[in-house]
Enzyme design. Structure first.
Site, short mmCIF file in Angstrom:
data_model
loop_
_atom_site.label_atom_id
_atom_site.label_comp_id
_atom_site.label_asym_id
_atom_site.label_seq_id
_atom_site.Cartn_x
_atom_site.Cartn_y
_atom_site.Cartn_z
N ARG A 42 19.55 73.70 77.40
CA ARG A 42 19.55 72.27 77.72
C ARG A 42 19.31 72.05 79.21
O ARG A 42 18.68 71.10 79.64
CB ARG A 42 20.87 71.61 77.27
CG ARG A 42 21.00 70.17 77.73
CD ARG A 42 22.03 69.33 76.97
NE ARG A 42 23.17 70.06 76.50
CZ ARG A 42 24.17 70.50 77.28
NH1 ARG A 42 24.15 70.29 78.57
NH2 ARG A 42 25.17 71.18 76.74
N TYR A 94 7.44 47.24 76.81
CA TYR A 94 7.58 48.02 75.58
C TYR A 94 8.85 47.58 74.82
O TYR A 94 9.91 47.44 75.42
CB TYR A 94 7.63 49.51 75.93
CG TYR A 94 7.84 50.39 74.73
CD1 TYR A 94 6.81 50.57 73.80
CD2 TYR A 94 9.05 51.02 74.49
CE1 TYR A 94 7.00 51.35 72.68
CE2 TYR A 94 9.25 51.81 73.36
CZ TYR A 94 8.22 51.96 72.47
OH TYR A 94 8.41 52.74 71.35
N ASP A 166 6.32 52.30 84.38
CA ASP A 166 5.99 52.94 83.10
C ASP A 166 4.47 53.06 83.05
O ASP A 166 3.75 52.07 82.85
CB ASP A 166 6.53 52.09 81.94
CG ASP A 166 6.31 52.76 80.58
OD1 ASP A 166 5.40 53.59 80.46
OD2 ASP A 166 7.06 52.41 79.64
N LYS A 191 2.08 59.75 73.94
CA LYS A 191 0.84 58.98 73.87
C LYS A 191 -0.33 59.79 74.47
O LYS A 191 -0.67 60.82 73.93
CB LYS A 191 1.06 57.64 74.57
CG LYS A 191 2.39 56.94 74.19
CD LYS A 191 2.48 56.55 72.73
CE LYS A 191 3.87 56.11 72.29
NZ LYS A 191 4.53 55.09 73.08
C1 LIG Z 1 5.88 54.64 73.29
C2 LIG Z 1 6.28 54.04 74.58
C3 LIG Z 1 7.56 54.25 75.12
C4 LIG Z 1 8.62 55.03 74.37
O1 LIG Z 1 8.26 56.35 74.15
P1 LIG Z 1 8.72 57.24 72.87
O2 LIG Z 1 8.05 58.53 73.15
O3 LIG Z 1 8.21 56.53 71.65
O4 LIG Z 1 10.20 57.30 72.89
C5 LIG Z 1 7.84 53.69 76.35
N1 LIG Z 1 6.92 52.94 77.02
C6 LIG Z 1 5.70 52.73 76.53
C7 LIG Z 1 4.73 51.90 77.31
C8 LIG Z 1 5.33 53.25 75.30
O5 LIG Z 1 4.10 53.00 74.81
#
Ligand SMILES: *Cc1c(COP(=O)(O)O)cnc(C)c1O
Length: 374
Positions: A42, A94, A166, A191
């Site tokens: 961890r 998000y 983000d 993503k």
């Molecule tokens: C998908 C997403 C998240 C969250 O990520 P996960 O991997 O689904 O937990 C946060 N911010 C944005 C812009 C996203 O597209």
């Protein structure tokens, strides 16, 4: 080293065996007789370390931390806040971030305000005495608004607040928030970085040593750490990020233009279009305009049947993979927002969000055309 070279080589330097890829260290603990710098899985793992070095290199950051999901990264950043602190966020944020602020962190006494950050003055106006963090997304989801990164980073600095960007939608290939003054960059590596819709992950990158130490402590304390195999998959994904992003951008640019002229579409929201309200700032701070767009149908009543007719483009949430995905925010990703609030924000029933994949653009065009015409 330039971007594509770093993406391929940082973290994947051959080891003593000469292997050109890092081994996947499937181990939960490390023998202390070996005097290893590693102790427990961890806290740290060599495969994870390889990924964290790679991700830091992509954002030109000194330090990187990776997580089991984007939300794992979000939760860890939120430990930098305490009771009574206030956060300013971009309004079109998000859904999971909106949810954790309004339904979980609110219970711990963290206040927040959501503002239309496409106008940086709104961010400045929302800053209060107790503002400790400014949390932005750009381009935003699903309305593709673009936030001026340099201006908002400055506002955060003047307020003595931590700035968080983000950068999931743009990816580090298209936009570098740290260079524009941000303290922390966050990614859902699920993503574009993973890029193949086969793994979940998150990351935080920073060059601020003090914030890094605090987050590293929280990463280990909270435990939202990724498995070594997931780290390997994301590391494999980032090697092709540059070529994938170029193709995502090529396809999205072509389809945005084409959809703009389609008789079934009333509006296309893509920062690369000259008529996008934030096109100028997008052109200034992004290298290209990305693979995400939204568009509005002339007839919202047809949305569901159009989505059902698509054959190449898959109806699904998520984004950033090689395959094209389309979704209906009003009933899917943003369905939990009450309809009047949704409409007020511009998320109408005819709005579709499109993650343009890297298939042959003509197949995508034909598929969309067939579905939109019927
Ligand atoms: C998908 C997403 C998240 C969250 O990520 P996960 O991997 O689904 O937990 C946060 N911010 C944005 C812009 C996203 O597209």
């Amino acid at each position: 080293m330039r971007f594509s070279t770093r993406a391929i080589h940082v973290g994947s330097e051959p080891d003593a065996t000469g292997a050109v890829n890092p081994p996947v260290y499937l181990t939960s603990t490390f023998s202390q007789r070996a005097q290893s710098e590693f102790v427990y899985g961890r806290t740290a793992n060599p495969t994870r370390r390889a990924l964290e070095r790679n991700l830091a290199a992509l954002e030109d950051a000194k330090h990187g931390l990776s997580f089991s999901s984007g939300m794992g990264a979000v939760t860890t950043i939120l430990t930098l806040l305490k009771k009574g602190d206030h956060v300013v966020l971009s309004d079109d944020t998000y859904g999971g971030v909106y949810r954790i602020f309004t339904q979980i962190w609110s219970n711990y006494g963290v206040e927040c305000d959501f503002v239309d950050a496409a106008n940086a003055a709104n961010v400045e106006d929302a800053v209060k005495e107790n503002t400790r963090m400014i949390w932005m997304e750009s381009p935003t989801n699903p309305l593709m608004k673009v936030v001026d990164l340099g201006a908002t980073a400055k506002i955060a600095r003047a307020a003595g607040a931590i700035s968080v960007m983000d950068n999931t939608f743009a990816s580090p290939y298209l936009q570098s928030p740290l260079a524009l003054g941000y303290d922390l960059v966050l990614h859902s590596t699920t993503k574009y970085l993973g890029g193949h819709a086969d793994v979940l992950g998150g990351a935080v990158l920073t060059s601020n040593r003090e914030l890094f130490e605090k987050l590293k402590f929280a990463q280990n304390a909270l435990g939202a750490t990724p498995s070594p195999f997931d780290c390997f998959l994301i590391l494999r994904g980032t090697k092709t990020l540059a070529v994938r992003m170029e193709r995502h951008c090529d396809n999205a640019e072509a389809l945005a233009e084409w959809l703009g002229g389609h008789r079934s579409v009333s509006r296309v929201l893509y920062p690369g279009l000259k008529d996008h309200p934030n096109h100028r700032i997008a052109a200034k701070q992004m290298r290209r305009f990305g693979g995400m767009m939204s568009f509005v149908l002339r007839s919202s009543a047809k949305a569901k049947s159009i989505l059902k007719r698509l054959e190449v483009v898959t109806l699904a949430e998520s984004l950033g993979g090689v395959e094209s995905l389309i979704e209906h925010p009003a009933s899917m990703t943003h369905g939990s927002i009450p309809k009047p609030e949704r409409e007020k924000r511009g998320i109408s029933d005819g709005l579709l969000r499109f993650s343009v994949g890297i298939e042959d653009v003509e197949d995508l065009r034909e598929d969309l055309d067939r579905a939109l015409r019927a």
